[in-house]
Design an enzyme around this catalytic site. Structure first.
Site, PDB file in Angstrom:
ATOM      1  N   ALA A  76       0.938  -1.259   0.096  1.00  9.49           N
ATOM      2  CA  ALA A  76      -0.057   0.043  -0.113  1.00  9.49           C
ATOM      3  C   ALA A  76       0.990   1.045  -0.141  1.00  9.49           C
ATOM      4  O   ALA A  76       2.038   1.187   0.568  1.00  9.49           O
ATOM      5  CB  ALA A  76      -0.843  -0.003   1.290  1.00  9.49           C
ATOM      6  N   ARG A 132       1.115   3.839   1.702  1.00  7.41           N
ATOM      7  CA  ARG A 132       1.517   4.380   3.050  1.00  7.41           C
ATOM      8  C   ARG A 132       2.605   3.545   3.662  1.00  7.41           C
ATOM      9  O   ARG A 132       3.170   3.791   4.485  1.00  7.41           O
ATOM     10  CB  ARG A 132       0.347   4.365   4.039  1.00  7.41           C
ATOM     11  CG  ARG A 132      -0.327   2.795   4.384  1.00  7.41           C
ATOM     12  CD  ARG A 132      -1.596   3.121   5.430  1.00  7.41           C
ATOM     13  NE  ARG A 132      -2.131   1.619   5.467  1.00  7.41           N
ATOM     14  CZ  ARG A 132      -2.826   0.926   4.592  1.00  7.41           C
ATOM     15  NH1 ARG A 132      -3.304   1.542   3.734  1.00  7.41           N
ATOM     16  NH2 ARG A 132      -3.249  -0.395   4.929  1.00  7.41           N
ATOM     17  N   TYR A 133       2.940   2.622   2.793  1.00  7.42           N
ATOM     18  CA  TYR A 133       4.198   1.700   3.404  1.00  7.42           C
ATOM     19  C   TYR A 133       5.428   1.678   2.552  1.00  7.42           C
ATOM     20  O   TYR A 133       6.246   1.148   2.886  1.00  7.42           O
ATOM     21  CB  TYR A 133       3.771   0.106   3.631  1.00  7.42           C
ATOM     22  CG  TYR A 133       2.493  -0.200   4.300  1.00  7.42           C
ATOM     23  CD1 TYR A 133       2.579   0.257   5.722  1.00  7.42           C
ATOM     24  CD2 TYR A 133       1.342  -0.770   4.011  1.00  7.42           C
ATOM     25  CE1 TYR A 133       1.641  -0.015   6.742  1.00  7.42           C
ATOM     26  CE2 TYR A 133       0.441  -0.991   4.767  1.00  7.42           C
ATOM     27  CZ  TYR A 133       0.381  -0.414   6.092  1.00  7.42           C
ATOM     28  OH  TYR A 133      -0.596  -0.754   7.013  1.00  7.42           O
ATOM     29  N   ILE A 134       5.299   2.366   1.294  1.00  8.34           N
ATOM     30  CA  ILE A 134       6.468   2.368   0.540  1.00  8.34           C
ATOM     31  C   ILE A 134       6.850   3.938   0.261  1.00  8.34           C
ATOM     32  O   ILE A 134       6.005   4.639   0.619  1.00  8.34           O
ATOM     33  CB  ILE A 134       6.159   1.696  -0.694  1.00  8.34           C
ATOM     34  CG1 ILE A 134       4.939   2.028  -1.402  1.00  8.34           C
ATOM     35  CG2 ILE A 134       5.995   0.140  -0.512  1.00  8.34           C
ATOM     36  CD1 ILE A 134       4.753   1.593  -2.886  1.00  8.34           C
TER      37      ILE A 134
END
Length: 829
Positions: A120, A122-124
């Protein structure tokens, strides 16, 4: 009453003003189509980017500080410019990141090889690559426009000084057209740009991150109607297993394995299992079924699975707000010329900046050194101050490249007292001198713009080219005949009386193993034959004489035939091959007389002849009523010939007496190094004429040798030497061993007899590369080497002096010569 009349008149007027729905649809559709083409699907030729990609890079550049940013944050920034949802921006950004050129990624960005999706947003995290910062952005040469809501400004196109469109490739589906531009090699594109500037011809081909093999014979610069065939790189491990290390562009390890499993379930190939060992590198292991040929399975994988795919490029780009179809060479030339213009703009801007800096530095030096600032002490008004400074500069004005303006004088008044008090004339002169030196360099580059552009491309190549070497190997592919490599997944049956053939007639007579894509040739007693597509049950005609699997490319099969010609009453004999036919069409093997019939018929896969016994009727007047005839006396001709007269007398019967040998002679076999397969079409190296039990000797680059048959389905990769095998041959090889950094010479005889098995003759622990191999007698090798005094020298050595004939397993002789630069077989005797 009057009001009603007025209402009627008003309604009548509105009816005349109404716009037909068809007209509205036409306008709206054209607007929509234009929008999709220009604003969504097709890239611009100036920077090679679609609008969403351009807006992503612009947003990233605005927040660029050298550190990674959350992709979710970048998406939010991009939405200020892109009027569509965050999902489309996220997909486009992941696509850009996986191309490993413009975006430096961190975290799980998915894997284009396996098809795994990215984490997602928001994680990368992501930031612009150094390459992107270097070649994509320059606010001074960028054309700007307002964003969709008028709150921000965004670039019309980036001033990209690199053929980005061809390096990344692109796909897009618009309204009424689509684009599909293949990615090309980074280093090759830069070298091609240099060649364009030098006036040389160029040739560029696709290069894919997934590697693999590509046949670009029909690439045709990526224009309409072009085609690229792409294959996985398949290696034979031990004859029992195959390993796929590189996959075709557009496929994933998952989709590739699914296609292999499906082909196995459909009976097209025979394998035990498929194992995915992909980690850092792709590794798909295909375990073969027992007694399955690895060479045939490789060909079948290419024929029936996604191990080979075809891609049809279509280079559509936006040029001056219009979609145009161009070839990749033309696109590259446009990009190269565009880069030259951008470099010229940058030089002109830098020249103007330098000239302004030199002017003000000179004004400042005069203002301080000539003590003009003291003259303004007596001025009582601001206007008098400016006039005093202007008067002090007047004697020096002719030395400047432009007129001195009031703004220049105002800047002098802003110089602080501290700077005046600490002013160093020597440093000021050195500063101006450095500026003038740089200005002369800029002017030199402007005067030699092409050379400057060449140096620019070379700098990009040196700075960013490492690790971007070609991944896809260019090859010429062989044409695989599906019926020759498909696994036998059915059985052919025949019902002679009722006239049916097929693989569903399991209670009837068995003919042979077959596949569900084969064709069947059927012969009838009246001399008629035809070819039909195999199926579960097919009616071909009653009273079938003979049926078998038909191979139109089989050049060895010969039919022997004796038939009664009712037009003359003679019995005729002929030997023939079928040749080209039309499926479902009936052909007559007799002379066409009504009532003609076949008296003797055989199908001979290797062109064998037979001796037959002919018994004439008792009532005939022939003296010899019982005689033998050998078909070997007949020449092999086409199916349409009438044949030779066997006898003019009535025949009672004809019986087989003795099997003969093949009369076709040896088969000429050729090896085509472009496709790495054997052929009989005289393509490549002539290996000679082969009889049934002859073998081929193959020496491989990795130090293995192999004896193989001459089946046209054989594949040979990394071949150094290939020749027809003779038992008395002495093989001479020279190889390089990487660990010891030494050269070795070896001579040996083949002592193994196992066919289709590789034998390592350079030692188990050595990692060797075979450089030369040959089987001729009295060989000499010509060696060029560097002497201790750094001078080049050349010597010729006899191979029998470098090595005696040894057992193939024994260690080779180490050559004493060091610093070898090249070696080859000498033509001297």
């Amino acid at each position: 009453m009057n009001n009603t009349k007025n209402d009627i008149t008003s309604n009548h007027s509105q009816a005349h003003d109404a716009i037909p729905v068809s007209g509205m649809y036409k306008d709206w559709f054209l607007d929509y189509a234009s929008y999709v083409i220009l604003e969504r699907a097709v890239p611009a030729i100036e920077d090679g980017l679609k609008p969403v990609q351009r807006r992503i890079l612009h947003a990233m550049n605005e927040i660029e500080d050298g550190r990674y940013n959350k992709v979710a944050n970048v998406i939010g920034q991009t939405m200020q410019y892109h009027p569509h949802g965050d999902a489309s921006i996220a997909d486009a950004m992941v696509n850009l990141g996986q191309k490993e050129l413009l975006i430096d990624t961190q975290g799980n960005w998915g894997d284009y090889r396996t098809g795994d999706s990215a984490a997602a947003p928001r994680y990368i995290e992501a930031r612009l690559s150094k390459f992107a910062i270097d070649v994509v952005f320059n606010p001074q040469t960028t054309s700007w426009q307002l964003s969709y809501d008028g709150r921000k400004r965004e670039p019309v196109a980036f001033p990209v000084k690199f053929p980005l469109l061809l390096a990344q490739g692109v796909e897009g589906i618009a309204v009424g057209l689509s684009t599909k531009i293949m990615p090309h090699n980074f280093c090759e594109l830069l070298n091609a740009c240099i060649d364009i500037l030098k006036g040389k011809e160029i040739e560029i081909y696709p290069d894919f991150l997934t590697g693999g093999l590509a046949d670009v014979s029909n690439y045709a610069q990526g224009g309409k109607g072009s085609k690229v065939r792409i294959r996985a790189k398949i290696e034979d491990i031990d004859g029992k297993s195959l390993v796929i290390r590189e996959i075709p562009f557009g496929t994933t390890t998952t989709s590739l394995m699914e296609s292999i499993v499906k082909a196995n379930e459909n009976g097209k190939i025979k394998i035990k299992k498929v194992i995915d060992n992909t980690a850092k590198e792709v590794e798909i292991v295909v375990v073969l079924a027992p007694n399955t040929s690895s060479d045939i399975t490789i060909s079948a994988l290419y024929a029936f699975t996604d191990c080979e795919i075809s891609v049809s490029p279509s280079c559509c780009v936006i040029v001056e707000d219009k979609p145009m179809f161009l070839g990749v060479h033309e696109i590259l030339k446009i990009s190269t010329n565009h880069t030259v213009k951008l470099l010229e703009q940058e030089l002109q801007i830098r020249k103007a900046e330098l000239m302004e800096k030199i002017l003000f530095a000179s004004l400042e030096q005069l203002f301080i050194e000539k003590r003009i600032y003291r003259d303004i002490e007596n001025a009582t008004t601001w206007e008098a101050v400016l006039n005093t400074i202007d008067a002090g500069l007047t004697p020096y004005k002719p030395d400047f490249y432009r007129e001195i303006t009031q703004d220049d004088i105002l800047k002098l008044t802003e110089i602080k007292i501290k700077r005046i008090s600490k002013f160093d004339g020597f440093k000021a002169e050195e500063f101006v001198r450095n500026l003038k030196t740089e200005l002369s360099e800029v002017e030199e580059n402007l005067a030699n713009l092409v050379n400057y552009a060449i140096k620019y491309f070379r700098r990009l190549l040196a700075t960013y080219g490492k690790g971007r070497e070609r991944k896809t190997e260019i090859r010429t592919f062989d044409t695989i005949t599906a019926t020759k490599v498909v696994a036998n997944n059915q059985k052919l049956y025949i019902n002679r009386e009722e006239g049916f053939i097929g693989y569903g007639l399991k209670k009837d007579e068995f003919v042979s193993e077959c596949s569900d894509i084969d064709e069947v040739i059927v012969f009838f007693p009246n001399g008629i034959f035809k070819v039909v597509k195999i199926a579960e049950k097919v009616f071909v005609g009653k009273n079938i004489l003979h049926a078998e699997i038909f191979d139109k490319n089989d050049q060895r099969k010969v039919y022997n035939l004796a038939y009664l010609d009712t037009e003359t009453g003679f019995t005729m004999v002929k030997r023939f091959q079928i040749g080209g036919i039309t499926r479902e069409k009936e052909y007559d093997l007799t002379s066409g007389g009504k009532g003609s019939k076949i008296l003797y018929f055989t199908s001979n896969p290797k062109g064998e002849s037979q001796t037959i016994g002919v018994l004439l009727t008792a009532a005939c007047t022939a003296k010899n009523k019982n005689f033998d005839y050998d078909f070997a006396e007949l020449a092999i001709k086409g199916r349409g010939v009438k044949g030779n007269i066997l006898t003019r007398y009535p025949v009672k019967n004809i019986k087989f007496k003795k099997q003969g040998n093949s009369t076709l002679g040896g088969q000429s076999i050729f090896y085509d190094p472009a496709t790495n397969v054997l052929n009989t079409d005289k393509k490549g190296l002539d290996l000679g004429t082969f009889q049934e039990n002859d073998k081929i000797l193959v020496i491989y680059k990795d130090g293995n040798y192999e004896l193989s048959d001459f089946a046209l389905t054989n594949r040979y990769d990394q071949v150094v030497f290939i020749k027809k095998f003779h038992e008395d041959q002495i093989i001479s090889v020279i190889y390089y061993e990487a660990e010891s950094k030494s050269y070795y010479a070896k001579r040996f005889k083949i002592e193994t007899t196992t066919p289709k098995k590789k034998f390592l003759f350079v030692g188990e622990t050595e990692k060797a590369t075979i450089l030369l191999a040959n089987t001729e007698n009295d060989l000499q090798v010509e060696i060029k080497y560097q002497r201790t005094d750094k001078q080049m020298a050349e010597k010729i050595y006899d191979m029998d002096l470098l090595s005696e004939v040894k057992n193939w397993k024994m260690k080779a002789n180490r050559m004493s010569i060091e610093n070898i630069k090249s070696l080859k077989w000498s033509e001297q005797k």
